[in-house]
Design a protein around this motif. Structure first.
Motif, PDB file in Angstrom:
ATOM      1  N   UNK A  19       0.681  -1.071   0.015  1.00 52.64           N
ATOM      2  CA  UNK A  19      -0.216   0.210  -0.164  1.00 52.64           C
ATOM      3  C   UNK A  19       0.666   1.084   0.010  1.00 52.64           C
ATOM      4  N   UNK A  20       1.948   1.193   0.825  1.00 52.81           N
ATOM      5  CA  UNK A  20       2.866   2.298   0.886  1.00 52.81           C
ATOM      6  C   UNK A  20       3.303   2.582  -0.509  1.00 52.81           C
ATOM      7  N   UNK A  21       3.817   1.672  -1.127  1.00 50.73           N
ATOM      8  CA  UNK A  21       4.500   1.660  -2.490  1.00 50.73           C
ATOM      9  C   UNK A  21       3.711   2.405  -3.566  1.00 50.73           C
ATOM     10  N   UNK A  22       2.354   2.080  -3.513  1.00 46.65           N
ATOM     11  CA  UNK A  22       1.366   2.756  -4.460  1.00 46.65           C
ATOM     12  C   UNK A  22       0.961   3.910  -3.949  1.00 46.65           C
ATOM     13  N   UNK A  23       1.353   4.322  -2.589  1.00 49.00           N
ATOM     14  CA  UNK A  23       0.766   5.441  -2.363  1.00 49.00           C
ATOM     15  C   UNK A  23      -0.488   5.546  -2.011  1.00 49.00           C
ATOM     16  N   UNK A  24      -1.271   4.335  -1.515  1.00 45.04           N
ATOM     17  CA  UNK A  24      -2.593   4.322  -1.350  1.00 45.04           C
ATOM     18  C   UNK A  24      -3.043   4.906   0.230  1.00 45.04           C
TER      19      UNK A  24
END
Length: 95
Positions: free
Chosen positions: A32-37
């Motif tokens: 989630x953090x990698x996708x900026x969600x």
């Protein structure tokens, strides 16, 4: 598509993502953090597809670890077992 909910699963360290009020995917916090969600953000179809692919790889990796706990296996045996469990070849090869 709007993210309407993020909820930590009680049985593991994964996060359930709801899009437009409906469950969409369960992934690691790292994904989630990698996708900026984050809640309230707009999610593109490409982001959702990447999260779904990541979820599949995470599940396959956990299954591979579980299988290896029972004993040593060759790479071919492990790939065969993952495919028997329903993971596609691309996901199995990624593990």
């Amino acid at each position: 598509m709007k993210i309407t909910g993020l909820r930590k699963n009680s049985s593991n360290d994964r996060i359930s993502v709801e899009v437009d009020g409906t469950f969409a995917v369960s992934v690691s916090l790292e994904a989630l953090m990698e996708e900026g969600v984050n809640r309230g953000a707009e999610l593109t179809k490409e982001q959702l597809k990447r999260l779904q692919n990541r979820s599949s790889v995470e599940h396959a990796s956990a299954e591979a670890v579980r299988l290896l706990k029972y004993g040593r296996r060759t790479e071919a045996e492990l790939l065969d077992r993952l495919q028997e469990k329903g993971y596609d070849r691309l996901t199995s090869d990624t593990v």
